[in-house]
Design a protein around this motif. Structure first.
Motif, PDB file in Angstrom:
ATOM      1  N   LEU A  86      37.897  42.271  42.989  1.00 43.29           N
ATOM      2  CA  LEU A  86      37.911  42.436  44.440  1.00 43.29           C
ATOM      3  C   LEU A  86      36.627  41.900  45.071  1.00 43.29           C
ATOM      4  O   LEU A  86      36.659  41.210  46.093  1.00 43.29           O
ATOM      5  N   LEU A  87      35.492  42.199  44.449  1.00 47.44           N
ATOM      6  CA  LEU A  87      34.213  41.743  44.991  1.00 47.44           C
ATOM      7  C   LEU A  87      34.077  40.224  44.901  1.00 47.44           C
ATOM      8  O   LEU A  87      33.623  39.580  45.850  1.00 47.44           O
ATOM      9  N   VAL A  88      34.456  39.660  43.786  1.00 44.27           N
ATOM     10  CA  VAL A  88      34.349  38.207  43.615  1.00 44.27           C
ATOM     11  C   VAL A  88      35.248  37.483  44.613  1.00 44.27           C
ATOM     12  O   VAL A  88      34.847  36.495  45.246  1.00 44.27           O
ATOM     13  N   LYS A  89      36.460  37.977  44.785  1.00 39.61           N
ATOM     14  CA  LYS A  89      37.411  37.341  45.706  1.00 39.61           C
ATOM     15  C   LYS A  89      36.933  37.423  47.157  1.00 39.61           C
ATOM     16  O   LYS A  89      37.067  36.465  47.931  1.00 39.61           O
ATOM     17  N   SER A  90      36.362  38.568  47.536  1.00 37.67           N
ATOM     18  CA  SER A  90      35.995  38.801  48.935  1.00 37.67           C
ATOM     19  C   SER A  90      34.592  38.316  49.274  1.00 37.67           C
ATOM     20  O   SER A  90      34.272  38.103  50.446  1.00 37.67           O
ATOM     21  N   GLY A  91      33.729  38.180  48.262  1.00 37.06           N
ATOM     22  CA  GLY A  91      32.339  37.831  48.511  1.00 37.06           C
ATOM     23  C   GLY A  91      31.489  39.036  48.900  1.00 37.06           C
ATOM     24  O   GLY A  91      30.294  38.896  49.195  1.00 37.06           O
ATOM     25  N   LYS A 147      29.591  42.798  48.210  1.00 39.37           N
ATOM     26  CA  LYS A 147      28.666  43.153  47.141  1.00 39.37           C
ATOM     27  C   LYS A 147      28.739  44.606  46.691  1.00 39.37           C
ATOM     28  O   LYS A 147      27.981  45.027  45.816  1.00 39.37           O
ATOM     29  N   ILE A 148      29.661  45.365  47.276  1.00 37.11           N
ATOM     30  CA  ILE A 148      29.823  46.755  46.835  1.00 37.11           C
ATOM     31  C   ILE A 148      31.257  47.191  47.066  1.00 37.11           C
ATOM     32  O   ILE A 148      31.875  46.838  48.074  1.00 37.11           O
ATOM     33  N   ALA A 149      31.780  47.958  46.106  1.00 40.09           N
ATOM     34  CA  ALA A 149      33.138  48.485  46.223  1.00 40.09           C
ATOM     35  C   ALA A 149      33.162  49.925  45.742  1.00 40.09           C
ATOM     36  O   ALA A 149      32.429  50.308  44.828  1.00 40.09           O
ATOM     37  N   SER A 150      34.018  50.712  46.378  1.00 42.53           N
ATOM     38  CA  SER A 150      34.261  52.077  45.927  1.00 42.53           C
ATOM     39  C   SER A 150      35.699  52.177  45.439  1.00 42.53           C
ATOM     40  O   SER A 150      36.450  51.199  45.484  1.00 42.53           O
ATOM     41  N   CYS A 151      36.091  53.364  44.991  1.00 47.24           N
ATOM     42  CA  CYS A 151      37.464  53.573  44.552  1.00 47.24           C
ATOM     43  C   CYS A 151      37.799  55.058  44.645  1.00 47.24           C
ATOM     44  O   CYS A 151      36.952  55.889  44.946  1.00 47.24           O
ATOM     45  N   LYS A 152      39.020  55.379  44.363  1.00 46.35           N
ATOM     46  CA  LYS A 152      39.469  56.765  44.352  1.00 46.35           C
ATOM     47  C   LYS A 152      38.736  57.541  43.264  1.00 46.35           C
ATOM     48  O   LYS A 152      38.418  56.998  42.212  1.00 46.35           O
ATOM     49  N   TRP A 153      38.495  58.823  43.536  1.00 49.43           N
ATOM     50  CA  TRP A 153      37.938  59.668  42.477  1.00 49.43           C
ATOM     51  C   TRP A 153      38.608  61.024  42.475  1.00 49.43           C
ATOM     52  O   TRP A 153      39.077  61.509  43.496  1.00 49.43           O
ATOM     53  N   THR A 197      28.249  47.987  42.250  1.00 44.23           N
ATOM     54  CA  THR A 197      27.284  47.456  43.214  1.00 44.23           C
ATOM     55  C   THR A 197      26.577  46.226  42.670  1.00 44.23           C
ATOM     56  O   THR A 197      26.128  46.219  41.521  1.00 44.23           O
ATOM     57  N   HIS A 198      26.457  45.203  43.504  1.00 43.67           N
ATOM     58  CA  HIS A 198      25.706  44.012  43.114  1.00 43.67           C
ATOM     59  C   HIS A 198      24.221  44.348  43.020  1.00 43.67           C
ATOM     60  O   HIS A 198      23.691  45.120  43.818  1.00 43.67           O
ATOM     61  N   ALA A 255      38.757  49.565  46.344  1.00 39.50           N
ATOM     62  CA  ALA A 255      39.707  49.138  45.318  1.00 39.50           C
ATOM     63  C   ALA A 255      40.784  50.211  45.154  1.00 39.50           C
ATOM     64  O   ALA A 255      40.474  51.382  44.917  1.00 39.50           O
ATOM     65  N   LEU A 256      42.049  49.833  45.277  1.00 38.56           N
ATOM     66  CA  LEU A 256      43.140  50.804  45.343  1.00 38.56           C
ATOM     67  C   LEU A 256      43.479  51.451  44.008  1.00 38.56           C
ATOM     68  O   LEU A 256      43.858  52.616  43.962  1.00 38.56           O
TER      69      LEU A 256
END
Length: 317
Positions: free
Chosen positions: A106-111, A113-119, A162-163, A199-200
């Motif tokens: 997801l990060l590479v595709k969007s450019g 530098k940080i993503a979260s997800c469900k927890w 995180t980048h 990220a889903l």
């Protein structure tokens, strides 16, 4: 040649002998393979260090430091790691096998530098019957940094990928903070980016131990915990004021943080209650109210929340 950046999984370790093997295994089971695992033992008094050492390889590196806390351990690991992306993970928590692969794609595709997800919170052993809370504490959508901070509730530290650049900009983990370390740190991270991706599919699993004195409430509800909490709020305030000058929404946000501190702390730490009250005034006032439920709520309407809290405190002691 496809882009295949290294991801460093950073694990501070202290007295988690019962869980560290499962945590390490959840890292080794990742579908994304260009990883390294950096474990820093914080001078454990159980067999945690020896267990971690048994996993040392070309992927797993284990260090040991004189007892200095999780933040110092994370800082040491970051200084030692080589990854372009960083995955923080506590020694008793777990990540789904696709966590790094899905977030990195997801990060590479969007450019971004940080993503979260469900927890998901779970009790002791990971299985659906032990899920405590399957509700995602983070809105299930991409957010800009401003909206994320304003809407942020508790977010598990290992929900992030995180980048490295963002972590350099944020600066090291604050080793003086003992409560709310991740919230303070990721506030500093968030203000240095434009977008936080969501990220889903992957999941971060947050373990609640039912044995031992390690609950968040037990840490907060002491003189040391309350003072540590106030210090954390004041550090977050510094970051907010630096990046969002004269923003009314953030003034209210900070005032509400101090108001919640008063609700939780009263009737203890009178000096900090006074300082928090002054901070609320400086930021234009809070828009939240303290409300008990049930019989306590009825009493509150009659005699006020402060008297009810004093009674509850007295009955507890």
């Amino acid at each position: 040649m496809p882009y295949n950046p290294k991801v460093s999984i950073v694990i501070p370790l202290y007295n988690s002998a019962e869980f560290i093997e499962e945590t390490i295994q959840s890292c080794l089971n990742q579908t994304y393979k260009n990883i390294e695992i950096i474990i820093v033992d914080d001078d454990s008094t159980d067999s945690s260090y020896e267990i971690a050492r048994s996993y040392e390889s070309n992927i797993v590196t284990v260090y040991r430091q004189k007892n200095g806390g999780a933040c110092r351990a994370r800082n040491l690991a970051f200084e030692s790691c080589l990854g372009e992306y960083i995955q923080y993970l506590d020694a008793d928590d777990l990540i789904s096998s696709d966590k790094i692969e899905k977030q990195l794609a997801l990060l590479v595709k969007s450019g971004a530098k940080i993503a979260s997800c469900k927890w998901i919170k779970f009790k002791d052993t990971l299985c659906e019957q032990n899920y405590i809370d399957e509700t995602d504490h983070q809105l299930q959508q991409d957010l800009n940094a401003r909206d994320y901070i304003l809407k942020m509730q508790m977010t598990a530290v290992h929900s992030w990928l995180t980048h490295r650049d963002l972590i350099y900009k944020a600066g090291p983990w604050n080793e003086r903070i003992t409560i709310g370390q991740d919230g303070e740190f990721f506030t500093r991270v968030a203000v240095n980016t434009n977008i936080i991706k969501y990220a889903l599919e992957p999941i971060a699993y947050y373990r609640i131990r039912t044995t031992g004195n390690n609950s968040i409430s037990s840490k907060y509800d002491s003189t040391g915990g309350r003072r540590a909490n106030f210090f954390t709020i004041s550090e977050v305030e510094k970051t907010i004021k630096k990046h969002y000058v004269n923003d009314k929404s953030f003034n209210t946000y900070i005032a509400n943080r101090y108001q919640n501190f008063i609700f939780r702390t009263y009737p203890f730490e009178k000096d900090l209650l006074s300082k928090a009250t002054q901070k609320i005034k400086e930021h234009g006032g809070s828009d939240i109210k303290f409300e008990y439920k049930g019989k306590s709520g009825v009493l509150q309407k009659m005699i006020g929340w402060k008297v009810v809290k004093r009674l509850k405190t007295f009955l507890k002691s």
